[in-house]
Write an enzyme that holds these catalytic residues in place. Structure first.
Site, PDB file in Angstrom:
ATOM      1  N   ASP A  44       0.480  -1.247  -0.405  1.00 22.05           N
ATOM      2  CA  ASP A  44       0.134   0.109   0.186  1.00 22.05           C
ATOM      3  C   ASP A  44       0.562   1.485  -0.170  1.00 22.05           C
ATOM      4  O   ASP A  44       0.817   2.221   0.342  1.00 22.05           O
ATOM      5  CB  ASP A  44      -0.938  -0.154   1.361  1.00 22.05           C
ATOM      6  CG  ASP A  44      -2.202  -1.243   0.939  1.00 22.05           C
ATOM      7  OD1 ASP A  44      -2.064  -1.174   0.226  1.00 22.05           O
ATOM      8  OD2 ASP A  44      -2.951  -0.783   1.787  1.00 22.05           O
ATOM      9  N   CYS A  83      -3.815  -6.322  -3.621  1.00 25.16           N
ATOM     10  CA  CYS A  83      -2.586  -7.249  -2.970  1.00 25.16           C
ATOM     11  C   CYS A  83      -2.318  -8.399  -3.609  1.00 25.16           C
ATOM     12  O   CYS A  83      -1.237  -8.995  -4.239  1.00 25.16           O
ATOM     13  CB  CYS A  83      -2.294  -7.052  -1.845  1.00 25.16           C
ATOM     14  SG  CYS A  83      -3.944  -7.504  -0.222  1.00 25.16           S
ATOM     15  N   LYS A 136       5.058 -10.297   3.844  1.00 23.00           N
ATOM     16  CA  LYS A 136       3.420 -11.085   4.021  1.00 23.00           C
ATOM     17  C   LYS A 136       3.963 -11.884   2.236  1.00 23.00           C
ATOM     18  O   LYS A 136       4.807 -11.713   1.248  1.00 23.00           O
ATOM     19  CB  LYS A 136       3.530  -9.252   3.219  1.00 23.00           C
ATOM     20  CG  LYS A 136       1.697  -9.735   3.126  1.00 23.00           C
ATOM     21  CD  LYS A 136       0.950  -8.997   2.864  1.00 23.00           C
ATOM     22  CE  LYS A 136      -0.258  -8.494   2.168  1.00 23.00           C
ATOM     23  NZ  LYS A 136      -1.475  -7.634   2.271  1.00 23.00           N
ATOM     24  N   HIS A 138       0.859 -14.576   0.684  1.00 26.86           N
ATOM     25  CA  HIS A 138      -0.820 -13.462   0.448  1.00 26.86           C
ATOM     26  C   HIS A 138      -0.421 -14.091  -0.618  1.00 26.86           C
ATOM     27  O   HIS A 138      -1.503 -13.387  -1.802  1.00 26.86           O
ATOM     28  CB  HIS A 138      -0.477 -12.533   0.518  1.00 26.86           C
ATOM     29  CG  HIS A 138      -2.183 -11.468   0.958  1.00 26.86           C
ATOM     30  ND1 HIS A 138      -2.642 -10.221   0.894  1.00 26.86           N
ATOM     31  CD2 HIS A 138      -3.353 -12.394   1.279  1.00 26.86           C
ATOM     32  CE1 HIS A 138      -3.650 -10.280   0.790  1.00 26.86           C
ATOM     33  NE2 HIS A 138      -4.736 -11.347   1.635  1.00 26.86           N
ATOM     34  N   HIS A 222       0.695  -1.060   5.109  1.00 22.04           N
ATOM     35  CA  HIS A 222      -0.900  -1.840   4.933  1.00 22.04           C
ATOM     36  C   HIS A 222      -1.603  -1.403   7.126  1.00 22.04           C
ATOM     37  O   HIS A 222      -0.880  -1.602   7.900  1.00 22.04           O
ATOM     38  CB  HIS A 222      -0.816  -3.170   4.221  1.00 22.04           C
ATOM     39  CG  HIS A 222      -2.243  -3.590   4.849  1.00 22.04           C
ATOM     40  ND1 HIS A 222      -2.941  -3.345   5.273  1.00 22.04           N
ATOM     41  CD2 HIS A 222      -2.207  -3.750   3.324  1.00 22.04           C
ATOM     42  CE1 HIS A 222      -3.716  -4.203   4.714  1.00 22.04           C
ATOM     43  NE2 HIS A 222      -3.621  -4.186   3.455  1.00 22.04           N
ATOM     44  N   ASP A 280       2.506  -2.557  -3.958  1.00 21.95           N
ATOM     45  CA  ASP A 280       1.916  -4.093  -4.641  1.00 21.95           C
ATOM     46  C   ASP A 280       0.881  -3.053  -5.816  1.00 21.95           C
ATOM     47  O   ASP A 280       0.072  -3.997  -6.065  1.00 21.95           O
ATOM     48  CB  ASP A 280       1.206  -4.961  -3.542  1.00 21.95           C
ATOM     49  CG  ASP A 280       0.859  -4.421  -1.845  1.00 21.95           C
ATOM     50  OD1 ASP A 280       0.560  -3.074  -2.659  1.00 21.95           O
ATOM     51  OD2 ASP A 280      -0.083  -5.217  -1.871  1.00 21.95           O
ATOM     52  N   ASN A 281       0.678  -1.505  -4.699  1.00 22.25           N
ATOM     53  CA  ASN A 281      -0.915  -1.430  -5.073  1.00 22.25           C
ATOM     54  C   ASN A 281      -0.362   0.332  -4.682  1.00 22.25           C
ATOM     55  O   ASN A 281       0.540   0.651  -4.275  1.00 22.25           O
ATOM     56  CB  ASN A 281      -2.182  -2.171  -4.880  1.00 22.25           C
ATOM     57  CG  ASN A 281      -1.999  -2.424  -3.527  1.00 22.25           C
ATOM     58  OD1 ASN A 281      -2.245  -3.235  -3.133  1.00 22.25           O
ATOM     59  ND2 ASN A 281      -2.017  -1.492  -2.726  1.00 22.25           N
ATOM     60  N   LYS A 301      -5.320   2.823  -4.216  1.00 24.77           N
ATOM     61  CA  LYS A 301      -5.989   1.557  -4.102  1.00 24.77           C
ATOM     62  C   LYS A 301      -7.323   0.585  -4.822  1.00 24.77           C
ATOM     63  O   LYS A 301      -8.317   1.169  -3.925  1.00 24.77           O
ATOM     64  CB  LYS A 301      -5.728   0.700  -3.115  1.00 24.77           C
ATOM     65  CG  LYS A 301      -5.535  -0.525  -2.455  1.00 24.77           C
ATOM     66  CD  LYS A 301      -5.293  -1.367  -0.887  1.00 24.77           C
ATOM     67  CE  LYS A 301      -5.059  -2.569  -0.562  1.00 24.77           C
ATOM     68  NZ  LYS A 301      -5.291  -3.218   0.214  1.00 24.77           N
TER      69      LYS A 301
END
Length: 501
Positions: A44, A83, A136, A138, A222, A280-281, A301
Protein backbone atom coordinates in the site's frame (compact mmCIF):
# COMPACT_ATOMS: atom_id res chain seq x y z
CA UNK A 1 15.74 13.77 -11.51
CA UNK A 2 17.91 13.50 -14.54
CA UNK A 3 16.39 11.66 -17.52
CA UNK A 4 18.53 9.09 -19.32
CA UNK A 5 20.30 10.78 -22.18
CA UNK A 6 19.99 8.23 -24.92
CA UNK A 7 22.16 10.36 -27.20
CA UNK A 8 25.05 9.56 -24.83
CA UNK A 9 24.22 5.90 -25.05
CA UNK A 10 27.09 4.98 -27.39
CA UNK A 11 29.81 5.03 -24.72
CA UNK A 12 27.61 3.52 -22.02
CA UNK A 13 26.25 0.84 -24.36
CA UNK A 14 29.78 0.00 -25.53
CA UNK A 15 30.96 -0.40 -21.94
CA UNK A 16 27.90 -2.39 -20.97
CA UNK A 17 28.14 -4.66 -24.01
CA UNK A 18 31.83 -5.26 -23.33
CA UNK A 19 31.02 -6.06 -19.73
CA UNK A 20 28.29 -8.52 -20.67
CA UNK A 21 30.42 -10.20 -23.35
CA UNK A 22 33.26 -10.48 -20.88
CA UNK A 23 30.90 -12.06 -18.35
CA UNK A 24 29.76 -14.59 -20.91
CA UNK A 25 33.36 -15.37 -21.86
CA UNK A 26 34.33 -15.97 -18.23
CA UNK A 27 31.41 -18.23 -17.43
CA UNK A 28 28.65 -15.91 -16.28
CA UNK A 29 26.26 -18.76 -17.05
CA UNK A 30 27.62 -20.81 -14.15
CA UNK A 31 25.53 -20.48 -10.98
CA UNK A 32 28.40 -19.00 -8.96
CA UNK A 33 28.88 -16.13 -11.45
CA UNK A 34 25.26 -15.13 -11.85
CA UNK A 35 24.17 -11.94 -10.10
CA UNK A 36 22.33 -12.03 -6.80
CA UNK A 37 18.77 -10.69 -6.87
CA UNK A 38 16.80 -8.82 -4.22
CA UNK A 39 13.19 -7.81 -4.83
CA UNK A 40 11.64 -5.58 -2.16
CA UNK A 41 7.87 -5.14 -2.21
CA UNK A 42 6.03 -2.68 0.04
CA UNK A 43 2.33 -2.90 0.90
CA UNK A 44 0.00 0.00 0.00
CA UNK A 45 2.90 2.40 -0.60
CA UNK A 46 1.50 5.06 -2.91
CA UNK A 47 3.14 6.78 -5.85
CA UNK A 48 3.49 9.96 -3.79
CA UNK A 49 4.48 8.40 -0.45
CA UNK A 50 8.26 8.87 -0.69
CA UNK A 51 10.40 11.99 -0.54
CA UNK A 52 12.15 10.99 -3.77
CA UNK A 53 8.73 10.86 -5.47
CA UNK A 54 7.80 14.30 -4.22
CA UNK A 55 6.24 13.87 -0.78
CA UNK A 56 6.83 17.13 1.10
CA UNK A 57 6.81 15.65 4.62
CA UNK A 58 7.57 11.92 4.74
CA UNK A 59 11.18 11.08 5.52
CA UNK A 60 12.62 8.18 3.51
CA UNK A 61 16.39 8.81 3.61
CA UNK A 62 17.56 5.30 2.77
CA UNK A 63 15.25 4.94 -0.23
CA UNK A 64 16.17 8.45 -1.38
CA UNK A 65 19.89 7.59 -1.32
CA UNK A 66 19.11 4.32 -3.06
CA UNK A 67 17.30 6.22 -5.82
CA UNK A 68 20.22 8.62 -6.31
CA UNK A 69 22.44 5.64 -7.09
CA UNK A 70 19.94 3.83 -9.26
CA UNK A 71 17.27 4.12 -11.93
CA UNK A 72 13.99 5.72 -10.86
CA UNK A 73 10.94 4.62 -12.84
CA UNK A 74 8.21 7.24 -13.14
CA UNK A 75 5.81 4.94 -15.03
CA UNK A 76 6.19 1.85 -12.86
CA UNK A 77 3.03 -0.20 -12.45
CA UNK A 78 1.92 -2.98 -10.16
CA UNK A 79 0.35 -5.98 -11.84
CA UNK A 80 -3.01 -5.18 -10.21
CA UNK A 81 -4.62 -2.53 -7.96
CA UNK A 82 -5.00 -5.01 -5.07
CA UNK A 83 -2.47 -6.97 -3.03
CA UNK A 84 -2.83 -10.73 -3.68
CA UNK A 85 -3.36 -10.35 -7.44
CA UNK A 86 -0.45 -7.89 -7.70
CA UNK A 87 1.88 -10.37 -5.96
CA UNK A 88 0.56 -13.13 -8.20
CA UNK A 89 1.42 -11.17 -11.33
CA UNK A 90 4.89 -10.37 -10.03
CA UNK A 91 5.69 -13.97 -9.13
CA UNK A 92 4.28 -15.60 -12.28
CA UNK A 93 4.70 -12.99 -15.04
CA UNK A 94 1.00 -13.53 -15.83
CA UNK A 95 -1.86 -11.13 -15.37
CA UNK A 96 -3.49 -12.47 -12.16
CA UNK A 97 -6.91 -13.23 -13.66
CA UNK A 98 -5.25 -15.91 -15.81
CA UNK A 99 -3.99 -17.50 -12.64
CA UNK A 100 -7.32 -17.25 -10.84
CA UNK A 101 -6.47 -14.67 -8.17
CA UNK A 102 -9.33 -12.21 -8.54
CA UNK A 103 -9.22 -10.38 -5.21
CA UNK A 104 -7.23 -10.21 -1.99
CA UNK A 105 -7.09 -13.67 -0.40
CA UNK A 106 -8.55 -14.01 3.11
CA UNK A 107 -7.44 -16.73 5.51
CA UNK A 108 -9.12 -20.09 4.73
CA UNK A 109 -10.15 -19.03 1.22
CA UNK A 110 -9.99 -21.68 -1.52
CA UNK A 111 -8.41 -19.08 -3.81
CA UNK A 112 -4.65 -19.53 -4.29
CA UNK A 113 -1.80 -19.65 -6.77
CA UNK A 114 -2.11 -23.23 -7.94
CA UNK A 115 0.70 -25.76 -8.01
CA UNK A 116 0.83 -25.80 -11.82
CA UNK A 117 1.80 -22.13 -11.91
CA UNK A 118 5.54 -21.49 -12.27
CA UNK A 119 7.01 -18.73 -10.12
CA UNK A 120 10.25 -16.86 -10.56
CA UNK A 121 11.47 -18.39 -7.28
CA UNK A 122 10.96 -21.89 -8.70
CA UNK A 123 12.80 -21.03 -11.90
CA UNK A 124 15.72 -19.49 -10.04
CA UNK A 125 15.97 -22.33 -7.54
CA UNK A 126 16.04 -24.81 -10.40
CA UNK A 127 18.82 -22.72 -11.96
CA UNK A 128 20.99 -23.03 -8.86
CA UNK A 129 19.93 -20.04 -6.77
CA UNK A 130 19.46 -20.11 -3.01
CA UNK A 131 16.03 -18.60 -2.35
CA UNK A 132 14.45 -16.82 0.60
CA UNK A 133 11.09 -15.15 1.26
CA UNK A 134 10.70 -12.80 4.23
CA UNK A 135 7.46 -10.98 5.03
CA UNK A 136 3.93 -11.00 3.68
CA UNK A 137 3.00 -14.01 1.49
CA UNK A 138 -0.69 -13.62 0.56
CA UNK A 139 -0.73 -16.13 -2.30
CA UNK A 140 -3.01 -18.66 -0.62
CA UNK A 141 -5.87 -18.91 1.85
CA UNK A 142 -4.92 -22.18 3.52
CA UNK A 143 -1.65 -20.72 4.75
CA UNK A 144 0.62 -23.30 6.38
CA UNK A 145 -2.06 -25.96 5.95
CA UNK A 146 -2.42 -28.98 3.72
CA UNK A 147 -4.29 -28.70 0.44
CA UNK A 148 -2.66 -25.62 -1.10
CA UNK A 149 0.95 -24.85 -2.12
CA UNK A 150 3.06 -23.05 0.48
CA UNK A 151 6.12 -20.82 -0.13
CA UNK A 152 8.38 -23.89 -0.23
CA UNK A 153 6.18 -25.39 -2.97
CA UNK A 154 6.58 -22.21 -5.02
CA UNK A 155 10.35 -22.11 -4.95
CA UNK A 156 11.60 -20.85 -1.58
CA UNK A 157 14.25 -22.77 0.35
CA UNK A 158 13.71 -20.62 3.41
CA UNK A 159 10.63 -18.61 4.35
CA UNK A 160 9.47 -16.45 7.22
CA UNK A 161 5.99 -15.20 6.45
CA UNK A 162 2.48 -14.20 7.40
CA UNK A 163 -0.57 -15.16 5.37
CA UNK A 164 -1.64 -11.53 4.96
CA UNK A 165 -1.17 -8.75 7.51
CA UNK A 166 0.96 -8.81 10.63
CA UNK A 167 -1.56 -9.42 13.45
CA UNK A 168 -2.93 -7.88 15.46
CA UNK A 169 -0.80 -4.96 14.18
CA UNK A 170 2.78 -4.33 13.08
CA UNK A 171 3.76 -4.26 16.76
CA UNK A 172 4.51 -7.60 18.43
CA UNK A 173 2.78 -9.78 15.80
CA UNK A 174 1.92 -13.38 16.66
CA UNK A 175 1.28 -14.86 13.20
CA UNK A 176 4.68 -15.34 11.55
CA UNK A 177 5.58 -18.82 10.37
CA UNK A 178 9.13 -19.98 9.62
CA UNK A 179 9.49 -22.92 7.24
CA UNK A 180 6.16 -24.39 8.29
CA UNK A 181 6.54 -23.82 12.03
CA UNK A 182 4.64 -21.00 13.80
CA UNK A 183 7.08 -18.83 15.74
CA UNK A 184 4.51 -17.43 18.18
CA UNK A 185 4.55 -14.01 19.81
CA UNK A 186 7.29 -11.72 18.51
CA UNK A 187 8.75 -8.63 20.12
CA UNK A 188 9.27 -5.65 17.86
CA UNK A 189 7.71 -4.23 14.70
CA UNK A 190 7.00 -6.11 11.48
CA UNK A 191 9.53 -4.24 9.34
CA UNK A 192 12.22 -4.82 11.94
CA UNK A 193 11.37 -8.53 12.22
CA UNK A 194 11.40 -8.99 8.45
CA UNK A 195 14.75 -7.18 8.16
CA UNK A 196 16.15 -9.27 11.02
CA UNK A 197 15.22 -12.46 9.17
CA UNK A 198 16.64 -11.20 5.89
CA UNK A 199 19.90 -10.22 7.59
CA UNK A 200 20.15 -13.55 9.42
CA UNK A 201 19.60 -15.50 6.21
CA UNK A 202 22.13 -13.44 4.29
CA UNK A 203 24.84 -13.75 6.92
CA UNK A 204 24.24 -17.18 8.49
CA UNK A 205 21.78 -19.43 6.69
CA UNK A 206 22.16 -19.17 2.93
CA UNK A 207 24.36 -21.43 0.87
CA UNK A 208 27.19 -19.03 0.06
CA UNK A 209 28.35 -21.20 -2.83
CA UNK A 210 25.22 -20.18 -4.73
CA UNK A 211 23.87 -16.86 -5.98
CA UNK A 212 20.75 -15.84 -4.10
CA UNK A 213 17.23 -14.62 -4.79
CA UNK A 214 15.57 -12.92 -1.84
CA UNK A 215 11.99 -11.64 -1.88
CA UNK A 216 11.40 -9.18 0.97
CA UNK A 217 7.76 -8.18 1.44
CA UNK A 218 7.24 -5.44 4.00
CA UNK A 219 3.77 -5.08 5.56
CA UNK A 220 4.16 -1.32 5.74
CA UNK A 221 2.22 0.93 5.42
CA UNK A 222 -0.82 -1.41 5.22
CA UNK A 223 -3.30 -1.35 8.09
CA UNK A 224 -3.43 -2.27 10.93
CA UNK A 225 -0.60 0.21 11.38
CA UNK A 226 1.72 0.44 14.38
CA UNK A 227 4.89 2.52 14.39
CA UNK A 228 7.69 2.91 16.91
CA UNK A 229 7.83 6.22 18.77
CA UNK A 230 11.25 7.07 17.33
CA UNK A 231 9.54 7.30 13.94
CA UNK A 232 6.18 8.81 14.90
CA UNK A 233 7.86 11.66 16.80
CA UNK A 234 9.37 12.86 13.52
CA UNK A 235 5.91 14.12 12.48
CA UNK A 236 3.71 16.74 14.10
CA UNK A 237 -0.08 16.71 13.83
CA UNK A 238 -3.14 17.72 15.84
CA UNK A 239 -3.88 15.56 18.88
CA UNK A 240 -5.69 12.39 17.90
CA UNK A 241 -4.43 12.43 14.32
CA UNK A 242 -3.16 9.14 12.89
CA UNK A 243 -0.80 10.99 10.51
CA UNK A 244 2.33 10.38 12.64
CA UNK A 245 1.52 6.67 12.75
CA UNK A 246 1.14 6.45 8.96
CA UNK A 247 4.09 8.63 8.00
CA UNK A 248 6.20 7.05 10.73
CA UNK A 249 5.27 3.65 9.32
CA UNK A 250 6.80 4.55 5.96
CA UNK A 251 9.95 5.79 7.72
CA UNK A 252 9.99 2.59 9.79
CA UNK A 253 9.99 0.56 6.59
CA UNK A 254 12.70 2.82 5.13
CA UNK A 255 14.87 2.14 8.18
CA UNK A 256 14.45 -1.63 7.76
CA UNK A 257 15.28 -1.38 4.06
CA UNK A 258 18.43 0.56 4.93
CA UNK A 259 19.52 -2.19 7.34
CA UNK A 260 19.23 -4.82 4.60
CA UNK A 261 21.26 -2.66 2.22
CA UNK A 262 23.96 -2.27 4.88
CA UNK A 263 24.09 -6.04 5.35
CA UNK A 264 24.67 -6.47 1.63
CA UNK A 265 27.51 -3.96 1.84
CA UNK A 266 29.02 -5.58 4.93
CA UNK A 267 28.91 -8.98 3.19
CA UNK A 268 30.50 -7.43 0.08
CA UNK A 269 27.46 -8.46 -1.97
CA UNK A 270 26.23 -5.08 -3.19
CA UNK A 271 28.31 -4.89 -6.37
CA UNK A 272 26.92 -8.15 -7.75
CA UNK A 273 23.31 -7.72 -6.66
CA UNK A 274 20.38 -6.49 -8.69
CA UNK A 275 17.91 -4.74 -6.37
CA UNK A 276 14.34 -3.88 -7.34
CA UNK A 277 12.23 -1.78 -4.96
CA UNK A 278 8.51 -1.27 -5.59
CA UNK A 279 4.96 -1.51 -4.15
CA UNK A 280 2.01 -3.86 -4.66
CA UNK A 281 -0.58 -1.14 -5.39
CA UNK A 282 -1.55 2.45 -4.69
CA UNK A 283 -2.27 3.95 -1.25
CA UNK A 284 -5.23 2.69 0.76
CA UNK A 285 -6.27 6.13 2.17
CA UNK A 286 -8.69 4.63 4.72
CA UNK A 287 -11.03 6.18 7.27
CA UNK A 288 -8.59 5.32 10.06
CA UNK A 289 -5.46 6.38 8.16
CA UNK A 290 -6.42 8.82 5.35
CA UNK A 291 -2.81 9.87 4.78
CA UNK A 292 -1.39 7.88 1.87
CA UNK A 293 -0.63 9.78 -1.32
CA UNK A 294 -1.15 9.06 -5.01
CA UNK A 295 0.72 12.26 -5.81
CA UNK A 296 -0.70 13.76 -9.04
CA UNK A 297 -2.54 10.57 -9.95
CA UNK A 298 -6.26 9.85 -10.03
CA UNK A 299 -7.80 7.64 -7.34
CA UNK A 300 -6.14 5.12 -5.01
CA UNK A 301 -5.76 1.41 -4.17
CA UNK A 302 -8.42 -0.75 -5.77
CA UNK A 303 -8.87 1.47 -8.83
CA UNK A 304 -7.78 0.87 -12.42
CA UNK A 305 -7.06 4.59 -12.72
CA UNK A 306 -3.39 5.51 -12.28
CA UNK A 307 -3.59 6.04 -8.51
CA UNK A 308 -4.45 2.38 -8.03
CA UNK A 309 -1.75 0.86 -10.20
CA UNK A 310 1.13 3.33 -10.75
CA UNK A 311 3.65 2.86 -7.93
CA UNK A 312 7.21 3.72 -6.94
CA UNK A 313 9.84 1.66 -8.75
CA UNK A 314 13.60 1.97 -8.28
CA UNK A 315 16.31 -0.32 -9.66
CA UNK A 316 19.94 -0.54 -8.67
CA UNK A 317 22.49 -2.81 -10.31
CA UNK A 318 26.12 -1.63 -10.23
CA UNK A 319 27.87 -1.58 -13.63
CA UNK A 320 24.61 -2.42 -15.41
CA UNK A 321 22.26 0.44 -14.47
CA UNK A 322 23.41 4.04 -14.82
CA UNK A 323 23.23 5.71 -11.36
CA UNK A 324 21.07 8.77 -10.79
CA UNK A 325 18.89 8.30 -13.86
CA UNK A 326 15.17 8.31 -14.51
CA UNK A 327 12.98 6.63 -17.09
CA UNK A 328 9.34 7.23 -17.98
CA UNK A 329 9.08 4.02 -20.04
CA UNK A 330 6.13 1.96 -18.73
CA UNK A 331 7.10 -1.19 -16.82
CA UNK A 332 4.94 -3.54 -14.75
CA UNK A 333 5.09 -6.17 -12.05
CA UNK A 334 4.47 -8.83 -14.70
CA UNK A 335 7.84 -7.85 -16.21
CA UNK A 336 9.74 -9.11 -13.15
CA UNK A 337 9.74 -12.81 -14.11
CA UNK A 338 10.96 -12.43 -17.70
CA UNK A 339 13.48 -9.79 -16.59
CA UNK A 340 14.98 -11.99 -13.89
CA UNK A 341 15.05 -14.94 -16.27
CA UNK A 342 17.11 -12.78 -18.63
CA UNK A 343 19.36 -11.65 -15.78
CA UNK A 344 20.02 -15.26 -14.73
CA UNK A 345 20.28 -16.43 -18.35
CA UNK A 346 17.51 -19.00 -18.05
CA UNK A 347 14.60 -19.55 -20.47
CA UNK A 348 11.13 -18.27 -19.64
CA UNK A 349 8.35 -20.89 -19.52
CA UNK A 350 7.11 -21.57 -23.05
CA UNK A 351 4.10 -23.73 -22.19
CA UNK A 352 1.85 -20.87 -21.01
CA UNK A 353 0.97 -17.29 -21.84
CA UNK A 354 3.17 -14.66 -20.19
CA UNK A 355 2.06 -11.03 -20.08
CA UNK A 356 5.34 -9.35 -19.19
CA UNK A 357 8.57 -8.65 -21.04
CA UNK A 358 12.20 -8.34 -20.04
CA UNK A 359 13.13 -4.75 -19.25
CA UNK A 360 16.87 -5.35 -19.64
CA UNK A 361 16.92 -3.34 -22.91
CA UNK A 362 15.83 -0.32 -20.85
CA UNK A 363 19.17 -0.39 -19.04
CA UNK A 364 20.92 0.11 -22.38
CA UNK A 365 18.59 2.84 -23.62
CA UNK A 366 16.80 0.48 -25.98
CA UNK A 367 13.04 -0.16 -26.36
CA UNK A 368 11.42 -2.95 -24.38
CA UNK A 369 10.30 -5.65 -26.82
CA UNK A 370 6.62 -6.00 -25.97
CA UNK A 371 4.22 -8.12 -28.00
CA UNK A 372 1.09 -6.81 -26.27
CA UNK A 373 -0.04 -3.83 -24.17
CA UNK A 374 0.16 -3.85 -20.38
CA UNK A 375 -3.15 -5.15 -19.04
CA UNK A 376 -5.12 -4.86 -15.79
CA UNK A 377 -8.47 -6.30 -14.76
CA UNK A 378 -10.29 -5.98 -11.45
CA UNK A 379 -14.00 -6.78 -11.46
CA UNK A 380 -14.25 -5.41 -7.92
CA UNK A 381 -12.54 -2.15 -8.81
CA UNK A 382 -13.55 0.89 -6.75
CA UNK A 383 -14.08 2.92 -9.90
CA UNK A 384 -16.44 2.21 -12.79
CA UNK A 385 -13.81 1.00 -15.28
CA UNK A 386 -12.76 -2.57 -14.48
CA UNK A 387 -10.29 -3.26 -17.31
CA UNK A 388 -7.36 -1.17 -18.56
CA UNK A 389 -4.51 -1.40 -21.02
CA UNK A 390 -1.54 0.85 -21.66
CA UNK A 391 0.12 0.83 -25.05
CA UNK A 392 2.96 3.34 -25.32
CA UNK A 393 1.63 6.82 -24.58
CA UNK A 394 -2.04 5.81 -24.50
CA UNK A 395 -4.29 4.18 -21.91
CA UNK A 396 -7.74 2.68 -22.49
CA UNK A 397 -10.21 1.76 -19.75
CA UNK A 398 -13.51 -0.13 -20.00
CA UNK A 399 -16.50 -0.99 -17.86
CA UNK A 400 -18.20 -4.38 -17.68
CA UNK A 401 -21.86 -5.07 -18.40
CA UNK A 402 -22.39 -6.93 -15.10
CA UNK A 403 -22.93 -5.55 -11.58
CA UNK A 404 -19.91 -4.91 -9.38
CA UNK A 405 -19.77 -7.55 -6.61
CA UNK A 406 -20.55 -6.27 -3.13
CA UNK A 407 -17.48 -5.65 -0.93
CA UNK A 408 -16.41 -8.98 0.55
CA UNK A 409 -13.56 -11.40 0.76
CA UNK A 410 -15.92 -14.22 -0.11
CA UNK A 411 -16.58 -15.90 -3.43
CA UNK A 412 -20.07 -16.19 -4.84
CA UNK A 413 -21.15 -18.45 -7.69
CA UNK A 414 -22.70 -15.36 -9.32
CA UNK A 415 -19.39 -13.51 -9.26
CA UNK A 416 -17.61 -16.39 -11.01
CA UNK A 417 -20.42 -16.72 -13.55
CA UNK A 418 -20.29 -12.98 -14.27
CA UNK A 419 -16.53 -13.11 -14.60
CA UNK A 420 -16.85 -15.76 -17.30
CA UNK A 421 -19.61 -14.01 -19.28
CA UNK A 422 -19.11 -10.25 -18.81
CA UNK A 423 -18.53 -8.08 -21.88
CA UNK A 424 -16.61 -4.83 -22.22
CA UNK A 425 -18.46 -1.55 -22.55
CA UNK A 426 -18.14 2.20 -21.77
CA UNK A 427 -14.60 2.99 -22.95
CA UNK A 428 -12.38 5.87 -21.79
CA UNK A 429 -9.21 6.91 -23.60
CA UNK A 430 -6.38 9.00 -22.17
CA UNK A 431 -3.13 10.33 -23.59
CA UNK A 432 -1.43 9.21 -20.44
CA UNK A 433 2.03 10.52 -21.27
CA UNK A 434 0.86 14.13 -20.81
CA UNK A 435 -2.27 13.48 -18.75
CA UNK A 436 -1.24 11.29 -15.84
CA UNK A 437 -4.17 12.63 -13.80
CA UNK A 438 -6.57 11.21 -16.44
CA UNK A 439 -8.60 14.40 -16.73
CA UNK A 440 -9.43 14.42 -20.46
CA UNK A 441 -11.21 11.51 -22.10
CA UNK A 442 -10.05 11.41 -25.74
CA UNK A 443 -12.36 8.60 -26.90
CA UNK A 444 -14.41 10.94 -29.11
CA UNK A 445 -11.54 13.03 -30.47
CA UNK A 446 -9.28 10.06 -31.35
CA UNK A 447 -11.58 7.48 -33.02
CA UNK A 448 -8.77 5.61 -34.82
CA UNK A 449 -6.69 5.15 -31.69
CA UNK A 450 -9.83 4.14 -29.80
CA UNK A 451 -10.68 1.54 -32.44
CA UNK A 452 -7.20 0.06 -32.44
CA UNK A 453 -6.92 -0.12 -28.65
CA UNK A 454 -10.42 -1.55 -28.25
CA UNK A 455 -9.41 -4.40 -30.51
CA UNK A 456 -6.23 -4.97 -28.51
CA UNK A 457 -8.16 -4.95 -25.24
CA UNK A 458 -10.86 -7.28 -26.54
CA UNK A 459 -8.28 -9.83 -27.69
CA UNK A 460 -6.50 -9.96 -24.34
CA UNK A 461 -9.74 -9.81 -22.35
CA UNK A 462 -11.31 -12.76 -24.17
CA UNK A 463 -8.12 -14.78 -23.83
CA UNK A 464 -7.91 -14.09 -20.09
CA UNK A 465 -11.62 -14.75 -19.62
CA UNK A 466 -11.31 -18.16 -21.27
CA UNK A 467 -8.29 -19.14 -19.17
CA UNK A 468 -9.59 -17.84 -15.82
CA UNK A 469 -10.35 -20.82 -13.52
CA UNK A 470 -13.49 -21.28 -11.45
CA UNK A 471 -13.38 -21.39 -7.66
CA UNK A 472 -16.10 -22.92 -5.49
CA UNK A 473 -18.44 -20.55 -3.67
CA UNK A 474 -17.01 -19.61 -0.28
CA UNK A 475 -18.40 -17.59 2.59
CA UNK A 476 -16.10 -14.90 3.95
CA UNK A 477 -14.78 -16.15 7.31
CA UNK A 478 -13.66 -12.69 8.56
CA UNK A 479 -10.67 -14.25 10.37
CA UNK A 480 -8.66 -11.04 10.47
CA UNK A 481 -11.69 -8.84 11.02
CA UNK A 482 -12.56 -10.66 14.24
CA UNK A 483 -9.01 -10.34 15.54
CA UNK A 484 -8.91 -6.64 14.70
CA UNK A 485 -12.33 -5.93 16.22
CA UNK A 486 -11.19 -7.48 19.48
CA UNK A 487 -7.88 -5.59 19.35
CA UNK A 488 -9.56 -2.22 18.73
CA UNK A 489 -12.13 -2.95 21.47
CA UNK A 490 -9.36 -3.53 23.99
CA UNK A 491 -7.54 -0.41 22.82
CA UNK A 492 -10.70 1.66 23.31
CA UNK A 493 -11.18 0.25 26.80
CA UNK A 494 -7.56 1.03 27.68
CA UNK A 495 -7.90 4.59 26.39
CA UNK A 496 -11.08 5.07 28.36
CA UNK A 497 -9.41 3.92 31.59
CA UNK A 498 -6.50 6.29 30.99
CA UNK A 499 -8.91 9.19 30.54
CA UNK A 500 -10.81 8.26 33.70
CA UNK A 501 -7.58 8.31 35.68
Amino acid sequence: MQFINYSLGFIFTLLLTTNLLSAEATGQNSPQQRPNILVVLCDDLGYGDLACYGHPVIKSPNIDRFAKKGLTLTSCYSAHPNCSPARTGLMTGRTPFRVGVYNWIPMYSPMHVRKQEITIATLLRQAGYATCHAGKWHLNGMFNMVGQPQPSDHGFDHWFATQNNALPTHKNPFNFVRNGKPVGDQKGYAAQLVADEAQHWLTELRDKEKPFFMFVCFHEPHEPIASAERFTKLYSAPKGSTLPAHHGNVTQMDDAFGRILKTLEDQKLRENTLIIFTSDNGPAITRRHPHGSSGPLRDKKGATYEGGIRVPGIIQWPTQVEPGTTSDVPVSGVDILPTLCAVADIPVPDDRVLDGASILPLFKGEPIKRTKPLYWQFNRSRNEPKVAIRDGDWKLLARLDVPTPKPSGGISAQEIDDLKRAKLTGFELYYIKNDIAETTDRSESEPEILKQMKQQMQEIYKEVQAEAPRWPAWEFARYEGKILSEYYRKQAELKKKQIEK
